[in-house]
Design an enzyme around this catalytic site. Structure first.
Site, PDB file in Angstrom:
ATOM      1  N   ASP A  60     -37.994   7.357 -21.810  1.00 32.41           N
ATOM      2  CA  ASP A  60     -37.597   6.620 -20.611  1.00 32.41           C
ATOM      3  C   ASP A  60     -36.951   7.487 -19.544  1.00 32.41           C
ATOM      4  O   ASP A  60     -36.685   7.017 -18.446  1.00 32.41           O
ATOM      5  CB  ASP A  60     -36.613   5.505 -20.987  1.00 32.41           C
ATOM      6  CG  ASP A  60     -37.326   4.369 -21.672  1.00 32.41           C
ATOM      7  OD1 ASP A  60     -38.498   4.132 -21.326  1.00 32.41           O
ATOM      8  OD2 ASP A  60     -36.725   3.731 -22.547  1.00 32.41           O
ATOM      9  N   HIS A  84     -32.077   9.300 -29.288  1.00 28.42           N
ATOM     10  CA  HIS A  84     -33.066   8.439 -29.929  1.00 28.42           C
ATOM     11  C   HIS A  84     -32.697   8.296 -31.390  1.00 28.42           C
ATOM     12  O   HIS A  84     -32.213   9.247 -31.996  1.00 28.42           O
ATOM     13  CB  HIS A  84     -34.469   9.033 -29.792  1.00 28.42           C
ATOM     14  CG  HIS A  84     -35.540   8.048 -30.063  1.00 28.42           C
ATOM     15  ND1 HIS A  84     -35.951   7.745 -31.331  1.00 28.42           N
ATOM     16  CD2 HIS A  84     -36.241   7.248 -29.223  1.00 28.42           C
ATOM     17  CE1 HIS A  84     -36.885   6.813 -31.257  1.00 28.42           C
ATOM     18  NE2 HIS A  84     -37.068   6.487 -29.996  1.00 28.42           N
TER      19      HIS A  84
HETATM   20  N1  CMC Z   1     -24.997   9.522 -24.100  1.00 26.13           N
HETATM   21  C1  CMC Z   1     -23.856   9.950 -24.672  1.00 26.13           C
HETATM   22  N2  CMC Z   1     -23.634   9.963 -25.996  1.00 26.13           N
HETATM   23  C2  CMC Z   1     -24.614   9.507 -26.784  1.00 26.13           C
HETATM   24  C3  CMC Z   1     -25.841   9.044 -26.264  1.00 26.13           C
HETATM   25  C4  CMC Z   1     -26.007   9.062 -24.873  1.00 26.13           C
HETATM   26  N3  CMC Z   1     -27.151   8.633 -24.341  1.00 26.13           N
HETATM   27  N4  CMC Z   1     -26.634   8.648 -27.283  1.00 26.13           N
HETATM   28  C5  CMC Z   1     -25.947   8.854 -28.404  1.00 26.13           C
HETATM   29  N5  CMC Z   1     -24.716   9.384 -28.117  1.00 26.13           N
HETATM   30  C6  CMC Z   1     -23.685   9.808 -29.087  1.00 26.13           C
HETATM   31  C7  CMC Z   1     -22.979   8.613 -29.678  1.00 26.13           C
HETATM   32  O1  CMC Z   1     -21.833   8.292 -28.913  1.00 26.13           O
HETATM   33  C8  CMC Z   1     -22.637   9.125 -31.041  1.00 26.13           C
HETATM   34  O2  CMC Z   1     -21.543  10.022 -30.905  1.00 26.13           O
HETATM   35  P1  CMC Z   1     -20.415  10.141 -32.081  1.00 26.13           P
HETATM   36  O3  CMC Z   1     -21.165  10.638 -33.292  1.00 26.13           O
HETATM   37  O4  CMC Z   1     -19.439  11.099 -31.535  1.00 26.13           O
HETATM   38  O5  CMC Z   1     -19.871   8.755 -32.250  1.00 26.13           O
HETATM   39  C9  CMC Z   1     -23.843   9.971 -31.432  1.00 26.13           C
HETATM   40  O6  CMC Z   1     -24.374  10.429 -30.171  1.00 26.13           O
HETATM   41  C10 CMC Z   1     -24.902   9.226 -32.217  1.00 26.13           C
HETATM   42  O7  CMC Z   1     -25.320   8.080 -31.453  1.00 26.13           O
HETATM   43  P2  CMC Z   1     -25.601   6.627 -32.035  1.00 26.13           P
HETATM   44  O8  CMC Z   1     -25.322   5.636 -30.970  1.00 26.13           O
HETATM   45  O9  CMC Z   1     -24.884   6.489 -33.343  1.00 26.13           O
HETATM   46  O10 CMC Z   1     -27.163   6.742 -32.324  1.00 26.13           O
HETATM   47  P3  CMC Z   1     -28.154   5.537 -32.510  1.00 26.13           P
HETATM   48  O11 CMC Z   1     -29.298   6.077 -33.285  1.00 26.13           O
HETATM   49  O12 CMC Z   1     -27.436   4.342 -33.039  1.00 26.13           O
HETATM   50  O13 CMC Z   1     -28.600   5.187 -31.010  1.00 26.13           O
HETATM   51  C11 CMC Z   1     -29.755   5.164 -28.942  1.00 26.13           C
HETATM   52  C12 CMC Z   1     -29.774   5.618 -30.414  1.00 26.13           C
HETATM   53  C13 CMC Z   1     -31.128   5.446 -28.317  1.00 26.13           C
HETATM   54  C14 CMC Z   1     -29.482   3.659 -28.856  1.00 26.13           C
HETATM   55  C15 CMC Z   1     -28.667   5.943 -28.188  1.00 26.13           C
HETATM   56  O14 CMC Z   1     -28.954   7.331 -28.210  1.00 26.13           O
HETATM   57  C16 CMC Z   1     -28.465   5.475 -26.746  1.00 26.13           C
HETATM   58  O15 CMC Z   1     -27.719   4.537 -26.502  1.00 26.13           O
HETATM   59  N6  CMC Z   1     -29.169   6.113 -25.743  1.00 26.13           N
HETATM   60  C17 CMC Z   1     -29.135   5.659 -24.382  1.00 26.13           C
HETATM   61  C18 CMC Z   1     -30.069   4.471 -24.202  1.00 26.13           C
HETATM   62  C19 CMC Z   1     -31.531   4.881 -24.215  1.00 26.13           C
HETATM   63  O16 CMC Z   1     -31.933   5.827 -23.573  1.00 26.13           O
HETATM   64  N7  CMC Z   1     -32.343   4.113 -24.957  1.00 26.13           N
HETATM   65  C20 CMC Z   1     -33.799   4.319 -24.995  1.00 26.13           C
HETATM   66  C21 CMC Z   1     -34.264   4.730 -26.353  1.00 26.13           C
HETATM   67  S1  CMC Z   1     -35.940   5.370 -26.322  1.00 26.13           S
HETATM   68  C22 CMC Z   1     -36.937   4.043 -25.847  1.00 26.13           C
HETATM   69  C23 CMC Z   1     -36.893   2.907 -26.778  1.00 26.13           C
HETATM   70  O17 CMC Z   1     -37.124   3.094 -27.989  1.00 26.13           O
HETATM   71  O18 CMC Z   1     -36.688   1.797 -26.321  1.00 26.13           O
END
Ligand code: CMC
Length: 392
Positions: free
Chosen positions: A328, A271
């Site tokens: 989720d 998140h």
């Molecule tokens: N699985 C594997 N690796 C992950 C995941 C995941 N679900 N989420 C983040 N990471 C890794 C990412 O690859 C990155 O690694 P590194 O630092 O080595 O490059 C690190 O963790 C930080 O992630 P980020 O993508 O820079 O973080 P963000 O704040 O931009 O993204 C997020 C947040 C929710 C989009 C992301 O965690 C994600 O894609 N999660 C899966 C989709 C999901 O469950 N979304 C629902 C969010 S909650 C409900 C809502 O608000 O809609």
């Protein structure tokens, strides 16, 4: 133009002040108007929480009665809306239908386009939106399975009425099960607001141009549809089904999620703001166990989800990055248990998030916020001369 600060994804930029939702991502705290989410999920119902978010305080018994009665009385939608619905192919994703039909409310209620609506007029726009979204949502499902729509029943409460419109057949009533109604109330409450997330920021940005509440919410629905946002609940179940079909080896998928050359991510994990347990996920995990037990359902997908969670919480990759299950991760398992099909999950999120969108849009207007207009850092070509097509 001066000096521009670049913050892609607005990771550290506050776009507004707000008195609606408090979120502490480090400690895992979520409160609506000061009330802890745990208490609201346990003791309140969705309509009361909607009132709280939109109007700022818990309603008195009279206010609550008045608010829920008005919503009941506006659940019917204009018959011409059915013609728009009929124009969609049955394969249409219900989120596309939802966004289009909410936008079409501007045509049925053109007075909503007036940015200077009186308090009474705006209250009516809000009631209509709260009421009609449940009918439109249920009808988008009926369209997808090629069934005739069900009209709302005014004597039912909000959640029971929605379940009736979703699941009753012209030939058969839907029996309202209080366990299901409770679970639905809880899920909607937990999704009702989450401060400046992607869809809410969209609603505020569109609304900041003095666009109507209906157009702004329609834009929010489009943002919510994305798999990185509200679309994640559908993606979680699809992922769990994929793991099951593949033999149920959760370790293999944990490895895929860690592999930077593999686009696979563990859906329902991580998140932007929570760097600790998502407090909503805790409540939903418990509710999933309770609902499945009460309904006598044994879903192998719940076991896979628990295994994945356990494996991830003990894996340095997820621990170091502070990736925990989000709202989720378990919500889809409850939706499945109560008979809601996978491609309706994000619509359920939209139903829940609606009061938050309304509250945020209203707050922005009341605070007379200026039009949202981010700046950029230009990285394109410097000046060059036009070349006629035959010389290129
Ligand atoms: N699985 C594997 N690796 C992950 C995941 C995941 N679900 N989420 C983040 N990471 C890794 C990412 O690859 C990155 O690694 P590194 O630092 O080595 O490059 C690190 O963790 C930080 O992630 P980020 O993508 O820079 O973080 P963000 O704040 O931009 O993204 C997020 C947040 C929710 C989009 C992301 O965690 C994600 O894609 N999660 C899966 C989709 C999901 O469950 N979304 C629902 C969010 S909650 C409900 C809502 O608000 O809609």
């Amino acid at each position: 133009s001066g000096y521009i600060t670049l913050d892609s994804g607005y990771k550290n930029t506050g776009a507004t002040t707000s008195a609606i939702t408090f979120l502490d991502g480090e400690k895992g705290i979520l409160r609506y108007r000061g009330y802890p989410i745990e208490q609201l999920a346990e003791k309140s119902n969705f309509i009361e929480v909607a009132y709280l978010l939109i109007y700022g305080s818990l309603p008195t018994a009279d206010e609550l009665n008045d608010f829920s009665n008005k919503i009941r009385l506006h659940t019917l939608v204009n018959e011409d809306m059915r013609k728009i619905l009929d124009g969609f192919p049955s394969a249409a994703h219900p989120m596309g239908i939802l966004s289009a039909l909410i936008s079409s409310l501007t045509a049925f209620y053109p007075e909503s386009l007036n940015p200077n609506q009186s308090k009474e007029e705006l209250d009516l726009s809000i009631i209509r939106l709260m009421a009609k979204i449940s009918t439109i949502a249920a009808w988008s499902y009926k369209n997808s399975i090629g069934h005739p729509v069900n009209y709302p029943k005014n004597k039912l409460d909000y959640c029971s009425n929605f379940l009736h419109m979703m699941f009753a057949y012209p030939t058969e009533d839907y029996e309202i099960n209080p366990v299901v109604v409770d679970a639905l109330n809880k899920l909607l409450i937990l999704h009702a607001d989450h401060e400046q997330n992607c869809s809410t920021s969209t609603v505020r940005l569109v609304g900041s141009a003095n666009a109507s509440l209906y157009s702004s919410v329609s834009a929010g629905i489009s943002a919510l549809w994305g798999p990185l946002h509200g679309g994640a609940n559908q993606a979680v179940i699809e992922m769990l089904e994929q793991i099951k079909a593949d033999g149920g080896d959760s370790k293999k998928f944990i490895a895929k999620a860690k592999d930077k050359d593999d686009p696979f991510r563990l859906m329902g994990f991580g998140h932007r703001v929570y760097k600790n347990f998502d407090p909503r996920a805790k409540i939903i995990k418990k509710a999933a166990d309770e609902v499945l037990t009460a309904l006598g359902i044994n879903d192998p997908i719940l076991d896979i989800a628990k295994e994945l969670e356990e494996a991830a919480l003990n894996d340095p990759y997820f621990v170091d990055r502070k990736l925990y299950p989000n709202v989720d991760f378990y919500s889809g398992i409850i939706y499945r248990a109560i008979g809601i099909p996978t491609d309706m999950f994000t619509v359920m999120f939209a139903l829940g998030r609606l009061p938050g969108w309304i509250a945020q849009w209203k707050e922005m207007r009341e605070n007379k916020e200026p039009i949202g207009r981010p700046r950029q850092v230009y990285t394109g070509e410097t000046e060059r001369d036009y070349i006629p097509v035959e010389k290129r």
